[in-house]
Write an enzyme that holds these catalytic residues in place. Sequence first.
Site, short mmCIF file in Angstrom:
data_model
loop_
_atom_site.label_atom_id
_atom_site.label_comp_id
_atom_site.label_asym_id
_atom_site.label_seq_id
_atom_site.Cartn_x
_atom_site.Cartn_y
_atom_site.Cartn_z
N GLU A 94 23.81 -9.28 9.90
CA GLU A 94 22.86 -10.02 10.73
C GLU A 94 23.47 -11.30 11.27
O GLU A 94 24.24 -11.97 10.56
CB GLU A 94 21.63 -10.39 9.91
CG GLU A 94 20.73 -9.21 9.69
CD GLU A 94 19.57 -9.56 8.76
OE1 GLU A 94 19.06 -10.68 8.83
OE2 GLU A 94 19.20 -8.67 7.97
N CYS A 107 24.15 -18.62 13.42
CA CYS A 107 24.25 -18.47 11.97
C CYS A 107 24.98 -17.15 11.71
O CYS A 107 24.50 -16.09 12.09
CB CYS A 107 22.84 -18.45 11.38
SG CYS A 107 22.83 -18.12 9.60
N CYS A 118 21.43 -14.17 -6.21
CA CYS A 118 20.30 -15.13 -6.21
C CYS A 118 18.99 -14.34 -6.14
O CYS A 118 18.84 -13.44 -5.33
CB CYS A 118 20.40 -16.09 -5.03
SG CYS A 118 21.88 -17.12 -5.08
N CYS A 121 16.86 -13.95 -2.78
CA CYS A 121 17.59 -13.68 -1.54
C CYS A 121 17.70 -12.19 -1.26
O CYS A 121 18.11 -11.41 -2.13
CB CYS A 121 18.97 -14.31 -1.65
SG CYS A 121 19.97 -14.04 -0.17
N CYS A 335 16.62 -14.07 5.94
CA CYS A 335 17.90 -13.50 6.31
C CYS A 335 18.28 -12.38 5.35
O CYS A 335 18.13 -12.49 4.15
CB CYS A 335 18.97 -14.57 6.29
SG CYS A 335 20.49 -13.95 6.93
N1 SAH Z 1 25.83 -17.78 0.08
C1 SAH Z 1 25.63 -19.04 0.72
C2 SAH Z 1 25.17 -18.97 2.17
C3 SAH Z 1 24.12 -17.97 2.55
S1 SAH Z 1 22.43 -18.28 2.20
C4 SAH Z 1 24.73 -19.92 -0.10
O1 SAH Z 1 24.22 -19.44 -1.11
O2 SAH Z 1 24.57 -21.09 0.21
C5 SAH Z 1 21.95 -19.71 3.10
C6 SAH Z 1 20.86 -20.50 2.40
O3 SAH Z 1 19.61 -19.77 2.40
C7 SAH Z 1 21.17 -20.80 0.95
O4 SAH Z 1 20.79 -22.12 0.66
C8 SAH Z 1 20.29 -19.81 0.21
O5 SAH Z 1 20.04 -20.21 -1.11
C9 SAH Z 1 19.06 -19.81 1.10
N2 SAH Z 1 18.18 -18.66 0.95
C10 SAH Z 1 18.48 -17.38 0.68
N3 SAH Z 1 17.39 -16.61 0.64
C11 SAH Z 1 16.35 -17.44 0.90
C12 SAH Z 1 14.95 -17.23 1.00
N4 SAH Z 1 14.42 -16.06 0.82
N5 SAH Z 1 14.19 -18.31 1.30
C13 SAH Z 1 14.74 -19.52 1.50
N6 SAH Z 1 16.04 -19.78 1.43
C14 SAH Z 1 16.85 -18.74 1.12
#
Ligand code: SAH
Length: 350
Positions: A94, A107, A118, A121, A335
């Site tokens: 994406e 992005c 995580c 995510c 995302c």
């Molecule tokens: N792997 C990297 C970058 C990708 S995610 C990282 O962890 O920073 C980009 C941001 O979106 C990160 O801060 C991540 O924790 C957050 N993120 C991921 N899923 C999310 C969600 N469902 N709601 C809000 N933030 C989210």
Amino acid sequence: MQAQPTYLSDLTPDKLADYLQSIGQPKFRAKQIFKWLHQKLVTDFAAMTDQPKALLQTLQDTTAIAAPVIRRRQQSKDGTVKYLLELSDGNCIETVLMRYKYGNTVCVSTQVGCAMGCRFCASTQAGRVRDLTPGEIASEIYTAQKDTGERVSHIVLMGIGEPLHNFDNVMDFLTIISCSEGLNIGMRNISLSTCGLVPQIDRLAQKHLQLTLSVSLHAPNNAMRSGMMPVNDAFPLEQLIPACRRYQKETGRRISFEYSMVKGVNDSPATAKELAELIRGMGAHVNLIPINPVDGSPYSATDEANVRRFQKLLEDYGVNATVRRRLGTDISAACGQLRREDAKERKPGP
Ligand code: SAH
């Protein structure tokens, strides 16, 4: 099995010059071909009209150029465009283009899937499939720029994947995208987000790049953070925060902390105080964002008023905090969701 061709679009200017030299070409061709690939954004050798025909034939036969296909495209009322891009091996990623007053931001994803796990995510639910190459990451930007016909001025590495888990390819991507023979996007217009891989944060610091490092913090103590992010077991806060301080000292650049707010988990007034105590005095900036709930996750978003209250508390404790403006809420699930949906739909196929 056929050997993978060399992807010319993966090569930094130096590596491209070496490659061309290795096939008996003069060095000056590298500059010209780099411009075709990364400034004029051609994906077809025949379009490189200032190159000798015989060379183009050789390149056509033995090398390739990353050229993802737009599989799905969603446009929000606010102008945000979300792409599902199909790569040459059929994997999908994406990419999102956001329109701000100061310019267009893309992005980008840096991996197919993610290994970090995580719990909130969507990108990590099916694990990591593979790393993206430097040229594939750049091609996300080129695709968005060509599709909209508008210049991209800013980049955030916040799509699918953990950029510091694909360190070398991400570094080559940064070289390519910031190069004056390419799109020439300045490092100060680039943000890289990490879940907190401490050794790689130290490695990045040694590069002295002028980009903005965002660290996904999401919690001010280990119990809370490990519950949300398994990576915290490997690199707990007593390692992560000193690494952030070292990074700031080494690069002279302020860190920004991402803090996704989850109802009843990390959004209480006591947590705001604990967070402020953890990072006060670093001059760091906190970006608050209500969590975007994803399928199969027990988390739900802190409501708007509570987010504001949390922000106010942080400011009262002397920590600079903003609430991230949410773009594309009408099209985007969090995302990683578009790719998941697409994979589910494709599974029962022929
Ligand atoms: N792997 C990297 C970058 C990708 S995610 C990282 O962890 O920073 C980009 C941001 O979106 C990160 O801060 C991540 O924790 C957050 N993120 C991921 N899923 C999310 C969600 N469902 N709601 C809000 N933030 C989210």
